[in-house]
Design an enzyme around this catalytic site. Structure first.
Site, PDB file in Angstrom:
ATOM      1  N   ASP A   1     -91.415 -37.455 -16.888  1.00  0.00           N
ATOM      2  CA  ASP A   1     -90.712 -37.657 -18.167  1.00  0.00           C
ATOM      3  C   ASP A   1     -91.255 -36.680 -19.203  1.00  0.00           C
ATOM      4  O   ASP A   1     -92.434 -36.748 -19.579  1.00  0.00           O
ATOM      5  CB  ASP A   1     -90.936 -39.085 -18.683  1.00  0.00           C
ATOM      6  CG  ASP A   1     -90.191 -40.134 -17.879  1.00  0.00           C
ATOM      7  OD1 ASP A   1     -89.490 -39.759 -16.917  1.00  0.00           O
ATOM      8  OD2 ASP A   1     -90.317 -41.328 -18.215  1.00  0.00           O
TER       9      ASP A   1
ATOM     10  N   GLY B   1     -89.505 -42.437 -14.074  1.00  0.00           N
ATOM     11  CA  GLY B   1     -88.542 -42.749 -13.020  1.00  0.00           C
ATOM     12  C   GLY B   1     -88.478 -44.258 -12.866  1.00  0.00           C
ATOM     13  O   GLY B   1     -89.513 -44.927 -12.809  1.00  0.00           O
TER      14      GLY B   1
ATOM     15  N   GLU C   1     -80.939 -45.180  -9.366  1.00  0.00           N
ATOM     16  CA  GLU C   1     -81.267 -43.793  -9.712  1.00  0.00           C
ATOM     17  C   GLU C   1     -81.482 -42.947  -8.452  1.00  0.00           C
ATOM     18  O   GLU C   1     -81.982 -41.827  -8.522  1.00  0.00           O
ATOM     19  CB  GLU C   1     -82.530 -43.757 -10.599  1.00  0.00           C
ATOM     20  CG  GLU C   1     -82.341 -42.928 -11.849  1.00  0.00           C
ATOM     21  CD  GLU C   1     -83.538 -42.973 -12.784  1.00  0.00           C
ATOM     22  OE1 GLU C   1     -83.317 -42.795 -13.986  1.00  0.00           O
ATOM     23  OE2 GLU C   1     -84.686 -43.182 -12.335  1.00  0.00           O
TER      24      GLU C   1
ATOM     25  N   LEU D   1     -81.316 -58.637 -22.444  1.00  0.00           N
ATOM     26  CA  LEU D   1     -80.639 -58.382 -23.721  1.00  0.00           C
ATOM     27  C   LEU D   1     -81.552 -57.693 -24.725  1.00  0.00           C
ATOM     28  O   LEU D   1     -81.330 -57.797 -25.932  1.00  0.00           O
ATOM     29  CB  LEU D   1     -80.144 -59.721 -24.303  1.00  0.00           C
ATOM     30  CG  LEU D   1     -79.276 -60.570 -23.363  1.00  0.00           C
ATOM     31  CD1 LEU D   1     -79.096 -61.972 -23.914  1.00  0.00           C
ATOM     32  CD2 LEU D   1     -77.931 -59.904 -23.167  1.00  0.00           C
TER      33      LEU D   1
ATOM     34  N   GLY E   1     -83.595 -61.166 -25.739  1.00  0.00           N
ATOM     35  CA  GLY E   1     -84.167 -62.017 -24.696  1.00  0.00           C
ATOM     36  C   GLY E   1     -83.473 -61.827 -23.346  1.00  0.00           C
ATOM     37  O   GLY E   1     -83.020 -60.731 -23.012  1.00  0.00           O
TER      38      GLY E   1
ATOM     39  N   ASP F   1     -87.818 -51.469 -16.928  1.00  0.00           N
ATOM     40  CA  ASP F   1     -88.511 -51.299 -15.641  1.00  0.00           C
ATOM     41  C   ASP F   1     -89.777 -52.159 -15.582  1.00  0.00           C
ATOM     42  O   ASP F   1     -90.113 -52.697 -14.521  1.00  0.00           O
ATOM     43  CB  ASP F   1     -88.889 -49.829 -15.434  1.00  0.00           C
ATOM     44  CG  ASP F   1     -87.681 -48.916 -15.518  1.00  0.00           C
ATOM     45  OD1 ASP F   1     -86.582 -49.360 -15.145  1.00  0.00           O
ATOM     46  OD2 ASP F   1     -87.839 -47.767 -15.979  1.00  0.00           O
TER      47      ASP F   1
ATOM     48  N   ARG G   1     -96.516 -49.454 -26.955  1.00  0.00           N
ATOM     49  CA  ARG G   1     -97.244 -48.204 -26.679  1.00  0.00           C
ATOM     50  C   ARG G   1     -96.260 -47.120 -26.243  1.00  0.00           C
ATOM     51  O   ARG G   1     -95.158 -47.414 -25.766  1.00  0.00           O
ATOM     52  CB  ARG G   1     -98.303 -48.436 -25.587  1.00  0.00           C
ATOM     53  CG  ARG G   1     -99.439 -49.330 -26.043  1.00  0.00           C
ATOM     54  CD  ARG G   1    -100.521 -49.440 -24.976  1.00  0.00           C
ATOM     55  NE  ARG G   1    -100.130 -50.345 -23.901  1.00  0.00           N
ATOM     56  CZ  ARG G   1    -100.442 -51.638 -23.875  1.00  0.00           C
ATOM     57  NH1 ARG G   1    -101.155 -52.170 -24.834  1.00  0.00           N
ATOM     58  NH2 ARG G   1    -100.040 -52.398 -22.870  1.00  0.00           N
TER      59      ARG G   1
ATOM     60  N   SER H   1     -97.682 -47.368 -20.767  1.00  0.00           N
ATOM     61  CA  SER H   1     -97.608 -48.504 -21.694  1.00  0.00           C
ATOM     62  C   SER H   1     -97.725 -49.857 -20.985  1.00  0.00           C
ATOM     63  O   SER H   1     -97.781 -50.892 -21.644  1.00  0.00           O
ATOM     64  CB  SER H   1     -96.278 -48.455 -22.454  1.00  0.00           C
ATOM     65  OG  SER H   1     -95.191 -48.792 -21.606  1.00  0.00           O
TER      66      SER H   1
HETATM   67  O1  RIB Z   1     -86.090 -46.490 -17.492  1.00  0.00           O
HETATM   68  C1  RIB Z   1     -86.846 -45.437 -18.014  1.00  0.00           C
HETATM   69  C2  RIB Z   1     -86.867 -44.288 -17.076  1.00  0.00           C
HETATM   70  O2  RIB Z   1     -85.559 -43.784 -16.967  1.00  0.00           O
HETATM   71  C3  RIB Z   1     -87.707 -43.124 -17.513  1.00  0.00           C
HETATM   72  O3  RIB Z   1     -89.050 -43.207 -17.069  1.00  0.00           O
HETATM   73  C4  RIB Z   1     -86.967 -41.928 -16.964  1.00  0.00           C
HETATM   74  O4  RIB Z   1     -87.636 -41.276 -15.930  1.00  0.00           O
HETATM   75  C5  RIB Z   1     -85.619 -42.469 -16.500  1.00  0.00           C
HETATM   76  O5  RIB Z   1     -85.550 -42.540 -15.149  1.00  0.00           O
END
Ligand code: RIB
Length: 297
Positions: free
Chosen positions: A14, A40, A140, A218, A222, A249, A282, A288
């Site tokens: 990133d 990712g 992804e 959301l 929440g 994530d 963070r 973070s």
């Molecule tokens: O969800 C966040 C992620 O989306 C980032 O880390 C970026 O790499 C994208 O895949």
């Protein structure tokens, strides 16, 4: 060895750029800072679960370039098994994240090596997937691979956490293999072909189509879930948000870790909302995420 969590998914570097505001089309702005961080969606979820103490393996691909070192650094640091992360002849996935002072971010993802995570890569890790307590997959990587992972997990009796992020259309047979399916409102609308004013209605509609359990996230609003015919909801924790990149994530990784630990979906979502809240305080995605034993909001 049987793993708590196996994540099949994307691994990115990133490039995070902080700006006062986002540029208008055609405009050039000076950014304030730039940094390259591991990211990712797949790798983020694996790191979130591993930092909470889950035994995690990652299935994915990176290139043979300098970004691969950064992209894998968070996974290595968290002790994730990388035996099924392939090095391929393509650039490591790259996300350009622009973060403005008002906390809004935009992300452009170039899949690169993630496009090489095909069915053969998954078949090479079949024993890992079918032997795991929980398998996590997102959108992804190629959608045909997502469908293949769902079939494999279903056939092998592995619990599948399916996070359809970014938004994608998937066949119903893939979606119904999820337990739970995790989506935000936009992703739910893409799957359902229409937007629901009430997230609970969207979750119930997905359950009515045969999904065993559904979690709709959301953000600051929440979470709403449906499991065994009952709808539940949880508020988001109140924190000062600095950067929301990768909060979804963090939620999915913590949810998977909780489920692998024997929690019901709603109980795992309680943990996941706290982990996601910690992550937005963070900068960055993986850096973070809290570690096991850290104080949570
Ligand atoms: O969800 C966040 C992620 O989306 C980032 O880390 C970026 O790499 C994208 O895949």
């Amino acid at each position: 060895m049987a793993r708590d969590v196996v994540v099949v998914g994307s691994i990115n570097a990133d490039l995070v750029v902080q700006v006062e505001r986002h540029p208008l089309p055609g405009e050039t702005l000076l950014g304030r800072t730039s940094v390259v961080l591991p990211g990712g969606k797949g790798a983020n979820q694996a790191v979130a679960a591993a930092r909470l103490g889950a035994d995690v393996a990652m299935v994915g691909a990176v290139g043979e370039d300098v970004n691969a070192t950064t992209a894998l650094s968070g996974l290595r640091d968290a002790g994730v098994d990388l035996a099924h992360v392939h090095t391929v002849d393509a650039p490591t996935g790259l996300a350009v994240v622009t973060l403005s002072d008002d906390g809004e971010n935009t992300i452009v993802v170039v899949p690169g090596a993630n496009a090489a995570v095909g069915e053969r890569v998954v078949d090479g890790a079949a024993d890992l997937v079918t032997g795991a307590r929980v398998c996590v997959v997102q959108a992804e990587i190629p959608l045909a691979t997502v469908a293949h992972v769902a079939r494999l997990a279903d056939a092998g009796g592995t619990r599948l956490v399916l996070n359809v992020a970014p938004a994608a259309e998937l066949p119903l047979e893939t979606v119904v293999a999820a337990d739970p399916l995790v989506v935000n409102e936009h992703e739910a609308a893409t799957l359902l072909g229409r937007r629901f004013a009430d997230a609970g209605d969207a979750a119930r509609e997905l359950a009515a189509r045969g999904v065993r359990s559904v979690v709709v996230t959301l953000g600051a609003g929440g979470v709403v879930g449906v499991e065994d015919g009952a709808t539940w909801s949880l508020p988001a924790r109140t924190v000062d948000a600095l950067d929301t990149t990768g909060a979804g994530d963090a939620f999915v990784g913590a949810l998977a870790a909780g489920i692998a630990d024997g929690l019901a979906v709603e109980q795992a979502a309680v943990l996941a909302t706290r982990v996601a809240a910690a992550s937005v305080t963070r900068l960055g995605a993986q850096p973070s995420y809290p570690w096991r034993g850290d104080d949570l909001p």
